[in-house]
Design a protein around this motif. Structure first.
Motif, PDB file in Angstrom:
ATOM      1  N   MET A 204       0.838  -1.192   0.000  1.00  0.00           N
ATOM      2  CA  MET A 204       0.000   0.000   0.000  1.00  0.00           C
ATOM      3  C   MET A 204       0.881   1.254   0.000  1.00  0.00           C
ATOM      4  N   LYS A 205       0.607   2.157  -0.910  1.00  0.00           N
ATOM      5  CA  LYS A 205       1.378   3.389  -1.005  1.00  0.00           C
ATOM      6  C   LYS A 205       0.909   4.396   0.036  1.00  0.00           C
ATOM      7  N   THR A 206       1.881   5.143   0.566  1.00  0.00           N
ATOM      8  CA  THR A 206       1.539   6.237   1.469  1.00  0.00           C
ATOM      9  C   THR A 206       1.278   7.478   0.622  1.00  0.00           C
ATOM     10  N   GLU A 207       0.733   8.495   1.237  1.00  0.00           N
ATOM     11  CA  GLU A 207       0.488   9.768   0.565  1.00  0.00           C
ATOM     12  C   GLU A 207       1.791  10.309  -0.017  1.00  0.00           C
ATOM     13  N   PHE A 208       2.880  10.110   0.696  1.00  0.00           N
ATOM     14  CA  PHE A 208       4.141  10.701   0.273  1.00  0.00           C
ATOM     15  C   PHE A 208       4.736  10.041  -0.960  1.00  0.00           C
ATOM     16  N   GLU A 209       4.493   8.794  -1.181  1.00  0.00           N
ATOM     17  CA  GLU A 209       5.199   8.045  -2.216  1.00  0.00           C
ATOM     18  C   GLU A 209       4.977   8.545  -3.628  1.00  0.00           C
ATOM     19  N   THR A 210       4.125   9.504  -3.824  1.00  0.00           N
ATOM     20  CA  THR A 210       3.917  10.058  -5.160  1.00  0.00           C
ATOM     21  C   THR A 210       4.500  11.463  -5.286  1.00  0.00           C
ATOM     22  N   ILE A 211       5.251  11.921  -4.308  1.00  0.00           N
ATOM     23  CA  ILE A 211       5.761  13.291  -4.274  1.00  0.00           C
ATOM     24  C   ILE A 211       7.264  13.306  -4.555  1.00  0.00           C
ATOM     25  N   ASN A 212       7.698  14.244  -5.399  1.00  0.00           N
ATOM     26  CA  ASN A 212       9.110  14.457  -5.676  1.00  0.00           C
ATOM     27  C   ASN A 212       9.479  15.828  -5.124  1.00  0.00           C
ATOM     28  N   LEU A 213      10.202  15.861  -4.031  1.00  0.00           N
ATOM     29  CA  LEU A 213      10.529  17.135  -3.386  1.00  0.00           C
ATOM     30  C   LEU A 213      11.629  17.915  -4.104  1.00  0.00           C
ATOM     31  N   ASP A 214      12.153  17.363  -5.195  1.00  0.00           N
ATOM     32  CA  ASP A 214      13.104  18.122  -6.009  1.00  0.00           C
ATOM     33  C   ASP A 214      12.404  18.851  -7.152  1.00  0.00           C
ATOM     34  N   ASP A 215      11.125  18.577  -7.337  1.00  0.00           N
ATOM     35  CA  ASP A 215      10.314  19.283  -8.325  1.00  0.00           C
ATOM     36  C   ASP A 215       9.717  20.508  -7.634  1.00  0.00           C
ATOM     37  N   GLU A 216       9.997  21.680  -8.154  1.00  0.00           N
ATOM     38  CA  GLU A 216       9.602  22.919  -7.467  1.00  0.00           C
ATOM     39  C   GLU A 216       8.099  23.010  -7.213  1.00  0.00           C
ATOM     40  N   GLN A 217       7.281  22.628  -8.178  1.00  0.00           N
ATOM     41  CA  GLN A 217       5.824  22.703  -7.983  1.00  0.00           C
ATOM     42  C   GLN A 217       5.350  21.702  -6.939  1.00  0.00           C
ATOM     43  N   GLU A 218       5.879  20.485  -6.981  1.00  0.00           N
ATOM     44  CA  GLU A 218       5.488  19.485  -5.994  1.00  0.00           C
ATOM     45  C   GLU A 218       5.983  19.874  -4.604  1.00  0.00           C
ATOM     46  N   LEU A 219       7.163  20.472  -4.549  1.00  0.00           N
ATOM     47  CA  LEU A 219       7.713  20.955  -3.282  1.00  0.00           C
ATOM     48  C   LEU A 219       6.799  22.028  -2.682  1.00  0.00           C
ATOM     49  N   GLU A 220       6.407  22.999  -3.487  1.00  0.00           N
ATOM     50  CA  GLU A 220       5.518  24.066  -3.013  1.00  0.00           C
ATOM     51  C   GLU A 220       4.184  23.498  -2.532  1.00  0.00           C
ATOM     52  N   SER A 221       3.668  22.545  -3.282  1.00  0.00           N
ATOM     53  CA  SER A 221       2.403  21.914  -2.906  1.00  0.00           C
ATOM     54  C   SER A 221       2.547  21.156  -1.581  1.00  0.00           C
ATOM     55  N   PHE A 222       3.641  20.437  -1.423  1.00  0.00           N
ATOM     56  CA  PHE A 222       3.903  19.705  -0.184  1.00  0.00           C
ATOM     57  C   PHE A 222       3.950  20.674   1.000  1.00  0.00           C
ATOM     58  N   LEU A 223       4.706  21.756   0.856  1.00  0.00           N
ATOM     59  CA  LEU A 223       4.837  22.716   1.953  1.00  0.00           C
ATOM     60  C   LEU A 223       3.503  23.386   2.282  1.00  0.00           C
ATOM     61  N   ALA A 224       2.708  23.674   1.273  1.00  0.00           N
ATOM     62  CA  ALA A 224       1.400  24.294   1.502  1.00  0.00           C
ATOM     63  C   ALA A 224       0.437  23.310   2.168  1.00  0.00           C
ATOM     64  N   SER A 225       0.514  22.050   1.789  1.00  0.00           N
ATOM     65  CA  SER A 225      -0.410  21.039   2.312  1.00  0.00           C
ATOM     66  C   SER A 225      -0.006  20.516   3.686  1.00  0.00           C
ATOM     67  N   TYR A 226       1.299  20.428   3.919  1.00  0.00           N
ATOM     68  CA  TYR A 226       1.801  19.806   5.152  1.00  0.00           C
ATOM     69  C   TYR A 226       2.724  20.771   5.875  1.00  0.00           C
ATOM     70  N   ASN A 227       2.185  21.888   6.259  1.00  0.00           N
ATOM     71  CA  ASN A 227       2.962  22.952   6.875  1.00  0.00           C
ATOM     72  C   ASN A 227       3.209  22.670   8.355  1.00  0.00           C
ATOM     73  N   THR A 228       3.921  21.571   8.622  1.00  0.00           N
ATOM     74  CA  THR A 228       4.282  21.246   9.995  1.00  0.00           C
ATOM     75  C   THR A 228       5.584  20.471   9.989  1.00  0.00           C
ATOM     76  N   THR A 229       6.371  20.630  11.020  1.00  0.00           N
ATOM     77  CA  THR A 229       7.581  19.828  11.174  1.00  0.00           C
ATOM     78  C   THR A 229       7.402  18.831  12.317  1.00  0.00           C
ATOM     79  N   ARG A 230       6.227  18.787  12.906  1.00  0.00           N
ATOM     80  CA  ARG A 230       5.947  17.866  14.008  1.00  0.00           C
ATOM     81  C   ARG A 230       5.840  16.452  13.454  1.00  0.00           C
ATOM     82  N   GLY A 231       6.783  15.615  13.831  1.00  0.00           N
ATOM     83  CA  GLY A 231       6.932  14.293  13.260  1.00  0.00           C
ATOM     84  C   GLY A 231       5.702  13.417  13.273  1.00  0.00           C
ATOM     85  N   ILE A 232       5.108  13.203  14.452  1.00  0.00           N
ATOM     86  CA  ILE A 232       3.960  12.303  14.548  1.00  0.00           C
ATOM     87  C   ILE A 232       2.774  12.855  13.764  1.00  0.00           C
TER      88      ILE A 232
END
Length: 91
Positions: free
Chosen positions: A1-29
């Motif tokens: 089963m894929k996690t939400e993250f497994e489709t994200i490339n953080l070296d792609d600027e648009q995907e990076l921006e989307s990730f930061l906008a969607s998951y604006n937290t550094t709290r691990g759990i």
């Protein structure tokens, strides 16, 4: 089963921006829950992904501003973080 993250490339600027906008937290759990990362070490993995994203974003901003040496410092941080990620969380 894929996690939400497994489709994200953080070296792609648009995907990076989307990730930061969607998951604006550094709290691990919290982030691990949002991304669906299971198992032991999930908080560390999630925090590492967030730290990578913020450092990558800063590196991109530095490059755009012409601060190449500073960008390279942030990119080196990203490389160190990436090297610690389990294979299934690498892109």
């Amino acid at each position: 089963m894929k996690t939400e993250f497994e489709t994200i490339n953080l070296d792609d600027e648009q995907e990076l921006e989307s990730f930061l906008a969607s998951y604006n937290t550094t709290r691990g759990i919290r982030l691990a829950n949002l991304l669906g990362i299971p198992g032991k070490g999930r908080a560390r993995i999630a925090s590492s992904l967030s730290n990578y994203a913020w450092n990558k974003s800063t590196a991109i901003d530095c490059r755009k501003a012409g601060r190449i040496a500073e960008a390279q410092q942030y990119e080196a941080i990203c490389e160190r973080i990436y090297a610690t990620l389990p294979d299934q969380y690498r892109w």
